[in-house]
Structures are given as structure tokens and as C-alpha cells.
Scaffold this motif. Structure first.
Motif, PDB file in Angstrom:
ATOM      1  N   LEU A 199       0.846  -1.211   0.000  1.00  0.00           N
ATOM      2  CA  LEU A 199       0.000   0.000   0.000  1.00  0.00           C
ATOM      3  C   LEU A 199       0.873   1.249   0.000  1.00  0.00           C
ATOM      4  O   LEU A 199       0.630   2.199  -0.761  1.00  0.00           O
ATOM      5  N   GLU A 200       1.901   1.245   0.855  1.00  0.00           N
ATOM      6  CA  GLU A 200       2.783   2.412   0.927  1.00  0.00           C
ATOM      7  C   GLU A 200       3.462   2.650  -0.418  1.00  0.00           C
ATOM      8  O   GLU A 200       3.513   3.787  -0.915  1.00  0.00           O
ATOM      9  N   ARG A 201       3.989   1.584  -1.026  1.00  0.00           N
ATOM     10  CA  ARG A 201       4.680   1.727  -2.315  1.00  0.00           C
ATOM     11  C   ARG A 201       3.761   2.299  -3.378  1.00  0.00           C
ATOM     12  O   ARG A 201       4.185   3.083  -4.218  1.00  0.00           O
ATOM     13  N   LYS A 202       2.497   1.871  -3.363  1.00  0.00           N
ATOM     14  CA  LYS A 202       1.558   2.335  -4.389  1.00  0.00           C
ATOM     15  C   LYS A 202       0.861   3.625  -3.994  1.00  0.00           C
ATOM     16  O   LYS A 202       0.098   4.185  -4.803  1.00  0.00           O
ATOM     17  N   GLY A 203       1.048   4.080  -2.752  1.00  0.00           N
ATOM     18  CA  GLY A 203       0.400   5.318  -2.321  1.00  0.00           C
ATOM     19  C   GLY A 203      -1.113   5.196  -2.212  1.00  0.00           C
ATOM     20  O   GLY A 203      -1.850   6.160  -2.444  1.00  0.00           O
ATOM     21  N   ILE A 204      -1.588   4.004  -1.869  1.00  0.00           N
ATOM     22  CA  ILE A 204      -3.039   3.767  -1.747  1.00  0.00           C
ATOM     23  C   ILE A 204      -3.365   3.538  -0.268  1.00  0.00           C
ATOM     24  O   ILE A 204      -2.703   2.749   0.400  1.00  0.00           O
ATOM     25  N   PRO A 205      -4.381   4.239   0.286  1.00  0.00           N
ATOM     26  CA  PRO A 205      -4.584   4.214   1.743  1.00  0.00           C
ATOM     27  C   PRO A 205      -5.333   2.995   2.272  1.00  0.00           C
ATOM     28  O   PRO A 205      -5.275   2.715   3.466  1.00  0.00           O
ATOM     29  N   ILE A 206      -6.092   2.298   1.420  1.00  0.00           N
ATOM     30  CA  ILE A 206      -6.899   1.175   1.911  1.00  0.00           C
ATOM     31  C   ILE A 206      -6.683  -0.058   1.033  1.00  0.00           C
ATOM     32  O   ILE A 206      -6.743   0.028  -0.206  1.00  0.00           O
ATOM     33  N   GLY A 207      -6.443  -1.195   1.685  1.00  0.00           N
ATOM     34  CA  GLY A 207      -6.423  -2.472   0.967  1.00  0.00           C
ATOM     35  C   GLY A 207      -7.622  -3.298   1.396  1.00  0.00           C
ATOM     36  O   GLY A 207      -7.931  -3.378   2.587  1.00  0.00           O
TER      37      GLY A 207
END
Lengths: 412, 412
Positions: A199-207
Motif C-alpha cells: 500500500l505504501e509503495r503504491k500510495g493507496i490508503p486502503i487495501g
């Protein structure tokens, strides 16, 4: 309906919970049924009561905090996680799901929402395997994955049985009563830090977790021959630790040999006996964790590790005994839950991605008795089980918002 | 002069001493300044007093039990050994030299012998390195090999300092006063089990030690990077335990590579941190024992181990720190003592052989301040530092006879 988590209160509670620890801050050590674990349980239960939730604790110490719905005859919706922590861990693993779950409920209460289905917040006993060698003790028993008879065989490294530990923790009910019926819950959602870097690598806040990898644990006992380190000549030795060293290196090779990024294997425990600098090790015990999202590939790794153990035992003339502590099947998330989660993210305008959990969780076992899913939030550098484990306030807040929204939707 | 040891009394005393243990019989665990060690000290001191010996204890807990000679102005003759025991040891290592020394003195007393020189029976503190990581603590201080300043730096694995441990054991003198003057003793003889197989293999009951091998101890601290066993991918890992495993295997290779039977190297301690099955090891500590009768060859081994540590650290991207805990020079026995011993054997009609000690002993350090030698008796299968360590009553008796005879000769 406006869902507004009280973030500063939640962060304060996370900080207070982290202070129940047998390691100096920022490290957190909170092994199940230690004095600190019992104090932490008492602390969170006080918070649950303050939120007007009804408390129930089962015979293994799983805690159920219920916000009664308007229709008490339909299955409840549940959320939750764990508060125990491996030695020298951080403060977010598990706790974000418990205290974040509580804040989700409080935010719903403040919003004026009144659920039709009851909403239950679960705190599971011993998600971490530190003390009894088996993870998710509470959710395994609750889901019938572990039988009460098998649970009664469990001992910690001091030889104390689980039952004895339960008695000392003031829990004297029957383990037979822990199991919940299938479909006891309408659905279960767990909020958790990712414990990985995606998530951090992709900059996305929710998985939104669609599957949980299948973990297996081996215990390897090696028995060689001890003696004085000065007196026994090298060719006469049957050193248990050197066999253990070769096995640990074989475990690494086996995981790398699959050529899949999803295959991981770890020798996290190595105890050497007698453990004196001038004594040749006569015994060693290893504990090995093997995981894969693909069950067949994981089982290939297990077989290869067993074969390596046998070959090393023969070569070094030591007795090697391999015990399979657990080998669980992977779990798929329920569309009921993943759809509620994606609808919640969309309604809140929060970006999300679908993903697999390589770490395993109580959700793995809850999925056997109820439609289950998980919400992941990013953690810095993918780090977990370390004092520098960190999730940002903004990410925690978004996780609580999505959880609250999904609980509301499922409880209507 | 007829020297007749009271064997059954001595065997009873050895059995009683073995009962002071933190491990179930037949294993003996008696770590320095543990409650069992203090109880064992009190027990042997009561026996010394019952034999009318004058007691003195120095600031590090070395005990001196004196049978006053007719000429108090000449240097005394001394014997002795240690009563502490590594975890899960047997009952003969060290204790045969202390209680056998006592029985030698009592047998001389009963024979009507009256020594010109005083005879002292010494019990050394912490011959075993278990607690403070350094062996022969008492005899090192006594001989000036270890300075009081260095001793004050010592800590056990709980972080407790030696000084604190001494205070708690009721010892509050100054470590500055432990050192004895050079030639303080006319001679020192230690009776000990061989801890190797040579006497038994050759069927010879007495070994006269001509040299003691030179031991060295390394502590290796490895610092990698931890994390969750399920979440960190294999190529991203810096697993401290896997580096430790490679180092332990390198230690074995280095000892085998000298192609001398006298080269031995052992990794007896491996502590893995945090030590949870689902956490990647972030740190590991190894303790390595390296010995050879040849000092140069031993130092070649040490260099090779250091080089391996460095290479493994670079390869696995972990920090490896090698600390040399001790590296002592080998000792030669004094002809004064070896001649007294061989004359005693001949007078008693007991067969003997000259030999080297690969294990090290307090005698190694006593040799720096006094003419020193050792008597070895066989032990079954060469086994020591194990619960099945065994010396036969007949062999113990012959050892005590030779010791008594040599003490009488040296004290005349």
C-alpha cells in the motif's frame, strides 16, 4: 450519516495500550496472560464498558463487547482483532483493529445511527504464537479449528499447560463452550495494518483483502551428543546446533527455490542446549514458519524442509524429529464483506486496492464460521513485529471510517 | 606413612554436593552465586571446618582452607578446584578436586603426618564461564591475569554486574585485595577428571599433566533487520540468525582445516532475538570457544573465524561485531610438581602417563604465580559437562592417594 472518528482520543488510547509492555518503549512485549497482558485486557474492557457495550468473556479469554441492535434475534455483525504482542513488537499490530473497532462503534453511536443487527467487537486471545507455539488460539477454538482436547495438550516453554495459565488468569470455564455455531455472525470485518510494503509503495490508503495466505509451522527437535568443548575431538562430535544451523539455511534455500515472491520461510526460534560457551550443544529446537498464497506450493516447501532435516540428521549422526504444529488452508474473503468495503470506500471517496494478506490473522479462522473480510491500512516501510512499526494518524482514521461505514451497512 | 582415603565418606560427600542443583538429578546445574551455589559453598565450608581447617574467603569468593604447618613462615603448598557447574553438567568436574583434596588432607591428618609447610585447600569462584562469560574468574583475579577494573566491567546476561552479584552473595571486600604475590605458594596441584578419553582408552589410571591448552573465547554480535515472517519477501531480508548459522558452520570448518587433532572450536551459545516463530530474527549472539595446544595454530583459527564473520556480514548485509573475550597463553607444568607426582605414583605402585590438558582449569592461572601441576583421573567415555559424566570410585581413590602423597612430599 456523518461518521467522524475522534482521532486524538484513539491515538491516546493506542499510546496507553502500548504502555502495558514488558519491554522498554518504543518496544512492546505483551505475551498472552502475562501481567502486562492482563492489565491491557482490563484497560480495553474498561473502555468497552464506557462505550456502553455489554461484555462477555469466554473460557479461553476471547472478549465480546456488544452494542445491542434493534432486532436481537438476527445474527450480529462483528469486528475485532487482538491485543497480545510478540517480544519487542510495535504498537499497531492487532491493537488498531481493537481500539479502531471501538472508535468505529463510538463514531456510529455519536452519529445517531441505530443498528438493526447487534454489532460485536471481539478481542481474540493469543493471536501471536509466542507462548503456546500456536497462533490464533482464541479464534481457532471459537471456529472449531482447534479442538478443546488439542488445546488441553498445549504447554508453554516452562511446561505450564494452557489450562493452568487460564486458571491463573481467572478463567475457569469449560473450553467446550468456546465454539460458536456456523453462521453465528452475519459477517466479520477486521481492520489491521498491512505488515507489508505494498500500500505504501503504491500510495493507496486502503487495501481490501481478498485472500489470506496459508501458514504452516514446524518444530524441529535435534538431539546430538554434548561434552566439554575442549576435550571432544572434532571428528567425534555430534553437535546439535551445527545440524540446526544447516537446517535453517536449508529452510531459506527451499523458500528461494520456488522462485515465487509469495513463498516465504523463516526460522524464528533457535534454542540451544545446554547453552554454555564451553559445552558442545547436545540439543537444539527450531521453530519454522512457512507460508504461501498457494497451498500446493507451500506443501512442496514443507516436504523439501522435511527431506533436508532427514538428510542433515543422517550426515551429522543426530536425531532430528519434525513436528507439524499447524498447517492451515488459505481463506477467501466473502463477497458480502468485500462489496460492503468497496461500497464504503467509494461513498467516502477513499482510494482502495484489492490485495492478498501474506500475514495471517484471526480472520483466517473466523472465515470458517462467518462471511469474513479485512481492511488493511499502510504501515511505514512495511515493517511489523518491530518497535519501529508505524501507521500514520491519517491512515488509521481512514481505516476506522471505512470500517464504521461497512459495519453500518452490514448491520442495517 | 600409610595414606588411606575414606572412600565411602568421600563418595557420600560428592553425592550430597551434587544435590545442590537447579536441574533434576542426575544433571547438575550450579551457576556461580545462584542460591544452589551458595548452599553448596556453605556445605563444603562446613566440611572444611569439621576437618579443623582455618577458613578465609577473599572478595571474589575464592575460599582458602588452611591446615597450618609447623613452620608458618614458609610458603604453603596448595591444592583445590571449583564447585560451580555448567547447566546440565555432571557431578565430578571440579568437585573431585575440592572434596578429593579435602579427603587427601584428612587422610594425611589420620596418618599422623604433620606438615612443615601449611597445606591450603582452595575453592575457586566461577571456573565455569556460564554467568559472566569468562571462565576461571577467581583464579584469574588471584593471579593478576584479570585486573579488578576489568572484573568490575563484567555483567551477566540479566545486566547484573559482578560487583552487584558479589554484594548479594554477602561478599563486600575490595577486589584489589584478591591478587596474591608471585611465589605465594611453594606449589599448587589440582586433581581433576580428564574430560577426555585418553586414560580410559589406554587403561591407565593416572595422568600427569605437562601442559594446559590455550583457550580463547569470542563473542559475535550480529545485527540484521527483523520484521513479520509472513510479510517480508525473501530477497528483502537481512536475517541475523541465518548469518549466525553460517558463522557457526565456518567455525567448524576452520577447526577441521588445521588437520590437527588438537584444534577444536565450538559454538556453544546462540541466542536469537526476538525469538518468536513469526518474527524474522533481527539480532543474534554467538559465543565461540577455540582451543589448541599450539598457540600459533590457535591464533590462525581465530583470524580465520574473524575473516569468515566479515565475509558473511558483507554477503548478508548484517552488522557483525567480533569481541575477543579472552585469549590465554598455554601453561607448562612445573617440574617440581610433575616430579613429586611421578615419585608418588611410583611409591604407590600406580601406573601413570604424561599428557596434555585440552580443557583448561584454574591451574592455568595458578601457574603464573606458583609452580603448578595437575593429576588427571579417567572419566567414562571421556564425557564431561553432561549428566552422565562418571569417574569410578577406584579411580577417585587412586587420584586422592597420589594427591595426598605429593602434598606430603611438597610440604615436608
Amino acid at each position: 450519516m456523518q461518521i467522524t472518528p475522534d482521532l486524538s482520543r484513539l491515538l491516546n488510547e493506542l499510546e496507553t495500550l502500548a504502555s502495558f509492555s514488558d519491554a522498554p518503549a518504543p518496544a512492546v512485549t505483551r505475551v498472552v496472560f502475562s501481567a502486562q497482558d492482563l492489565a491491557a485486557r482490563a484497560y480495553v474492557q474498561k473502555l468497552f464498558s464506557a462505550a456502553a457495550l455489554e461484555l462477555r468473556t469466554d473460557a479461553v479469554g476471547n472478549t465480546f463487547a456488544r452494542w445491542a441492535g434493534t432486532d436481537p434475534n438476527v445474527p450480529a455483525v462483528a469486528t475485532g482483532s487482538h491485543t497480545d504482542a510478540v517480544p519487542h513488537a510495535g504498537r499497531y499490530d492487532g491493537t488498531v483493529g481493537v481500539l479502531g473497532g471501538l472508535e468505529a462503534i463510538r463514531a456510529l453511536q455519536r452519529s445517531g445511527f441505530r443498528p438493526r443487527r447487534s454489532i460485536e467487537l471481539l478481542t481474540f486471545t493469543s493471536e501471536e504464537p509466542t507462548r503456546f507455539g500456536i497462533g490464533c488460539l482464541g479464534s481457532r477454538l471459537l471456529s472449531g479449528t482447534l479442538s478443546p482436547e488439542s488445546a488441553r495438550q498445549l504447554k508453554d516453554s516452562d511446561g505450564k499447560s494452557l489450562e493452568e495459565a487460564l486458571r491463573q488468569a481467572g478463567l475457569d470455564g469449560s473450553l467446550e463452550n468456546v465454539r460458536l455455531a456456523n453462521q453465528f455472525y452475519h459477517g466479520f470485518v477486521e481492520l489491521h495494518i498491512e505488515q507489508g510494503p505494498l500500500l505504501e509503495r503504491k500510495g493507496i490508503p486502503i487495501g481490501i483483502v481478498t485472500a489470506i495466505a496459508a501458514p504452516a509451522t514446524l518444530r524441529v527437535r535435534i538431539e546430538g551428543s554434548g561434552g566439554h568443548a575442549g576435550a571432544v575431538l572434532m571428528p567425534d562430535r555430534r553437535d546439535a546446533f551445527l545440524a540446526a544451523a544447516e537446517i535453517a539455511l536449508a529452510v531459506e534455500s527451499v523458500a528461494k527455490a520456488t522462485r515465487s515472491a509469495d513463498s516465504v520461510a523463516t526460522t524464528g526460534v533457535c534454542n540451544v542446549f545446554p547453552g554454555a560457551v564451553n559445552s558442545i550443544p547436545s540439543r537444539a529446537v527450531l521453530e519454522i514458519d512457512v507460508r504461501d498464497t498457494d497451498l500446493a506450493r507451500r506443501d512442496v516447501m514443507l516436504s523439501a524442509i522435511r527431506a533436508a532435516c532427514e538428510a542433515i540428521g543422517v550426515k551429522r549422526q543426530v536425531r532430528v524429529e519434525v513436528e507439524l504444529i499447524n498447517a492451515d488452508a488459505p481463506a477467501q474473503a466473502s463477497p458480502l464483506i468485500t462489496e460492503a468495503l468497496s461500497a464504503s470506500c467509494q461513498a467516502l471517496g477513499i482510494e482502495f486496492m484489492s490485495m492478498v494478506s501474506r500475514a495471517y490473522h484471526d480472520s483466517l479462522f473466523l472465515s470458517r464460521i462467518a462471511p469474513t473480510g479485512m481492511i488493511f491500512i499502510p504501515c511505514r516501510n512495511g515493517v511489523s513485529h518491530r518497535p519501529d512499526e508505524y501507521a500514520s494518524p491519517e491512515d488509521i482514521k481512514r481505516g476506522v471510517q471505512v470500517l464504521a461505514s461497512a459495519l453500518a451497512q452490514l448491520a442495517q
